[in-house]
Design an enzyme around this catalytic site. Structure first.
Site, short mmCIF file in Angstrom:
data_model
loop_
_atom_site.label_atom_id
_atom_site.label_comp_id
_atom_site.label_asym_id
_atom_site.label_seq_id
_atom_site.Cartn_x
_atom_site.Cartn_y
_atom_site.Cartn_z
N ASP A 228 41.90 24.74 5.61
CA ASP A 228 42.51 25.29 4.38
C ASP A 228 44.09 24.54 4.33
O ASP A 228 44.75 24.61 4.39
CB ASP A 228 43.74 26.58 4.46
CG ASP A 228 43.08 28.05 5.95
OD1 ASP A 228 41.16 27.73 4.87
OD2 ASP A 228 42.85 28.12 6.57
N GLU B 268 40.39 35.25 -1.72
CA GLU B 268 41.10 34.26 -1.10
C GLU B 268 41.48 33.22 -1.90
O GLU B 268 40.87 32.75 -2.70
CB GLU B 268 40.87 34.99 0.25
CG GLU B 268 39.99 33.94 0.48
CD GLU B 268 39.41 34.35 2.02
OE1 GLU B 268 40.66 34.59 2.78
OE2 GLU B 268 38.69 33.12 3.07
#
Length: 376
Positions: free
Chosen positions: A57, A267
């Protein structure tokens, strides 16, 4: 055409695997995955930025000419894998720094630990960072004592930390994956949200419903759940308004539907600006694409334009896009080192635009044609 630079970048990226000190949780790729199941490194478009810890991420930023990457810090915990991401048990953050892309990577010490966040209980998921004046802000999601994801903020005078967390999460925050974009006029906006384990479907009205759906709204023929955006206050510590839905629409201006898993939002929000246009990018989750739309306002709507990245090795895909040294770069992650969903490694590769402003789709693997010697 879009993979012409693949071999050159793969060789360049290998140089980034230096500059880190060994840590207690250092990955052991050979132990994590049988050798027979591993792809050769030459199959990958780019190589991991660090091997001493597992990272994912990546939120990248350029400050004072240096590249800072704020990733999740994956650990090998005991929780069984499920569709709510319970096996992602991250508990702290560490920052990566590079003087140049392709150069040595410095792995910073712990920048923030869940035990130092008064309101947080567990699962320090994908963070982001921002700078205003001489202060750096670390934005992060974590579950509170009631099991609801909230978004917190911590501050530091050093981009590597350590960061000191505010005693409470941002008022009115919920779900996961904060991404803070600062526009040319200095105004900052936070984009956030994620379905399934990210709990967006349990916060449709901004109030957490612990008994809500585990996945989405279950309405395939209706508009998909939308990510959220909120203008930030001048001190960067709170929302200046109630979060709004970010509409992602097709070429006819109609919202993408819940059943459109190849294109709808799941997301991993990210916002960047290119030639005066706003580019909202995100992950489609269970179909594993990085997709994007283009709009004329930081609030949207954003017209879907295509894919930035084809599926990587591993279930999750989460990214950031920054400009450095006159070129654009995509930071992402896969599971090259471990072969396990919960144990990922951050990478970077160059991103290219077409003349019409659309983004060329990137294949995270080197194709057979690209690997073959040129014919003479």
């Amino acid at each position: 055409m879009k993979h012409r630079y693949a071999l050159a970048w793969s060789a360049l990226a290998i140089a980034t695997l230096t500059g880190c000190q060994q840590q207690p949780d250092a990955p052991n790729a050979a132990a994590a995955r049988p050798t027979s199941a591993m792809r050769p490194a030459s199959d990958y478009l780019s190589q991991p930025l660090v091997k001493d810890i597992y990272t994912a991420d990546p939120s990248a930023h350029v400050w004072d000419g240096k590249i800072y990457v704020y990733p999740s810090h994956d650990i090998d915990g005991p929780t069984p894998e499920d569709d709510l991401g319970s096996h992602f048990e991250m508990r702290d953050y560490r920052v990566l720094r590079m003087d140049r892309i392709g150069g040595p990577v410095t792995l910073g010490p712990v920048a923030l630990d869940v035990k130092d966040v008064p309101w947080a209980d567990k699962q320090m998921w994908a963070p982001d960072a921002a700078k205003k004046g001489d202060t750096y802000y670390l934005y992060f999601p974590a579950k509170d004592k009631q099991g609801a994801f909230r978004i917190g903020v911590a501050t530091s005078k050093d981009p590597m930390g350590p960061f000191k967390a505010q005693p409470q999460p941002i008022k009115g925050s919920y779900s996961i994956d904060p991404a803070v974009f600062t526009d040319d006029d200095g105004q900052s906006y936070m984009y956030f949200g994620g379905i399934w384990g990210g709990q967006l479907q349990r916060n449709v009205d901004g109030v957490y419903d612990p008994d809500g759906s585990k996945t989405d709204l279950g309405q395939d023929d209706k508009p998909a759940l939308a990510p959220r955006v909120a203008k930030m206050t001048d001190n960067m510590l709170q929302f200046a308004e109630t979060p709004k839905a970010v509409q992602i629409v097709d070429e006819q201006g109609k919202p993408l539907l819940g059943g459109d898993h190849d294109r709808r939002f799941f997301e991993a929000s990210w916002m960047h600006k290119y030639q005066g246009k706003y580019y909202f990018s995100y992950s489609t989750g269970d179909t594993h694409y990085l997709a994007y739309g283009i709009g004329d306002s930081p609030y949207g709507p954003f017209t879907y334009k295509g894919r930035i990245l084809e599926p990587v090795e591993g279930w999750t895909t989460h990214h950031s896009i920054v400009e450095w040294n006159g070129k654009w770069w995509l930071f992402y992650a896969d599971t090259q080192l471990s072969g396990q969903t919960r144990l990922r490694n951050v990478k970077v590769t160059e991103l290219h635009y077409n003349p019409d402003g659309t983004i060329r789709t990137i294949n995270p693997f080197v194709t057979s044609a690209a690997k073959a010697p040129a014919a003479h």
